[in-house]
Design a protein around this motif. Structure first.
Motif, PDB file in Angstrom:
ATOM      1  N   ARG A   1      -8.920  -9.609  -2.459  1.00 14.69           N
ATOM      2  CA  ARG A   1      -9.241  -9.986  -1.075  1.00 14.69           C
ATOM      3  C   ARG A   1     -10.495  -9.291  -0.571  1.00 14.69           C
ATOM      4  O   ARG A   1     -11.316  -9.906   0.126  1.00 14.69           O
ATOM      5  N   VAL A   2     -10.651  -8.024  -0.899  1.00 16.28           N
ATOM      6  CA  VAL A   2     -11.850  -7.290  -0.460  1.00 16.28           C
ATOM      7  C   VAL A   2     -13.102  -7.895  -1.085  1.00 16.28           C
ATOM      8  O   VAL A   2     -14.136  -8.052  -0.423  1.00 16.28           O
ATOM      9  N   ASN A   3     -13.042  -8.272  -2.356  1.00 15.32           N
ATOM     10  CA  ASN A   3     -14.198  -8.878  -3.012  1.00 15.32           C
ATOM     11  C   ASN A   3     -14.508 -10.258  -2.457  1.00 15.32           C
ATOM     12  O   ASN A   3     -15.682 -10.588  -2.218  1.00 15.32           O
ATOM     13  N   LEU A   4     -13.482 -11.078  -2.233  1.00 15.24           N
ATOM     14  CA  LEU A   4     -13.723 -12.391  -1.630  1.00 15.24           C
ATOM     15  C   LEU A   4     -14.337 -12.244  -0.246  1.00 15.24           C
ATOM     16  O   LEU A   4     -15.244 -13.006   0.128  1.00 15.24           O
ATOM     17  N   ALA A   5     -13.855 -11.263   0.498  1.00 10.24           N
ATOM     18  CA  ALA A   5     -14.395 -11.034   1.844  1.00 10.24           C
ATOM     19  C   ALA A   5     -15.862 -10.633   1.778  1.00 10.24           C
ATOM     20  O   ALA A   5     -16.707 -11.174   2.511  1.00 10.24           O
ATOM     21  N   ALA A   6     -16.185  -9.696   0.896  1.00 10.15           N
ATOM     22  CA  ALA A   6     -17.552  -9.180   0.813  1.00 10.15           C
ATOM     23  C   ALA A   6     -18.545 -10.251   0.375  1.00 10.15           C
ATOM     24  O   ALA A   6     -19.617 -10.412   0.980  1.00 10.15           O
ATOM     25  N   TYR A   7     -18.191 -10.999  -0.669  1.00  9.67           N
ATOM     26  CA  TYR A   7     -19.147 -11.958  -1.224  1.00  9.67           C
ATOM     27  C   TYR A   7     -19.133 -13.305  -0.496  1.00  9.67           C
ATOM     28  O   TYR A   7     -20.049 -14.111  -0.690  1.00  9.67           O
TER      29      TYR A   7
END
Length: 233
Positions: A161-167
């Motif tokens: 979730r953190v990676n999807l949010a960031a990118y």
């Protein structure tokens, strides 16, 4: 069989999703520069020829592997992101735990007082225990694989979730630039994903805290009677 495959799938999906997001954004920005098959020359033409020789299944598998490698190089760790926040603002360290888990951490650290003596510092001990969470997580593999699997599930959800949010933030900006400013509202969805990622991280840390309290695995900080925390002023 499916149960044994799920942990591996969880570790693959984050880098693949990151690679796909980044490749899609690069294609939107620079895809117009790639010549079509009839106009291709040189290396680009050879790539088309190789693709025809190999066939669609192999080309698809190759692209998927390349996306995975790209994502593996670019992916972020939710724990590292949280660690950077804690370095910048140490007062936010307790945000890594729910209220119940923080209360348990406080009581667990309190039990070190009798061992450490008058010089014992409660906040230092709690900080040292939180820093030990990654080590405790690895010791769960040997002590209780079922508990580790549950913790790993939350940990993987946090990273995903953190990676999807960031990118996805850059994705909304590109879409807003190329098509419509309305796409900027998508940043709110990225923010929600980001917050959900940290909720999953807190849940993962909660599993670690429960394993310490229940005695499934022992903290080195606790075993050393509070002497270890003083090495982290």
């Amino acid at each position: 069989m499916l149960t044994s495959l799920l942990p591996g799938f969880r570790h693959v999906r984050t880098p693949f999703a990151v690679g796909a997001l980044c490749a899609f954004q690069a294609w939107m920005l620079f895809g117009g520069w790639i010549p079509c098959k009839g106009e291709a020359q040189g290396l680009t033409k050879r790539m088309y020829v190789i693709g025809e020789l190999l066939g669609r299944p192999i080309v698809t598998a190759t692209i998927a592997f390349a996306l995975y490698l790209l994502g593996d190089m670019l992916k972020l760790s939710a724990r590292q992101v949280a660690g950077r926040i804690n370095k910048a603002k140490p007062s936010m360290r307790t945000a890594l735990l729910t209220r119940d888990s923080y209360r348990e951490l406080h009581l667990y650290a309190e039990s070190l007082r009798a061992r450490a003596g008058d010089s014992f510092d409660l906040m230092t001990a709690m900080t040292a225990l939180i820093r030990e969470f990654p080590e405790v997580r690895m010791r769960l593999i040997a002590n209780n694989l079922d508990v580790y699997s549950e913790q790993d599930r939350f940990d993987s959800e946090a990273d995903f979730r953190v990676n999807l949010a960031a990118y996805s933030v850059t994705l909304w900006i590109i879409l807003a630039t190329l098509w419509s400013p309305w796409f900027l509202f998508g940043i709110s969805a990225s923010a929600i994903l980001y917050l959900n990622g940290f909720r999953a991280l807190r849940a993962a840390n909660g599993v670690i805290m429960q394993s310490l309290v229940s005695g499934i695995v022992e903290s080195h900080v606790y075993a050393e009677g509070g002497h270890h925390p003083h090495s982290h002023p």
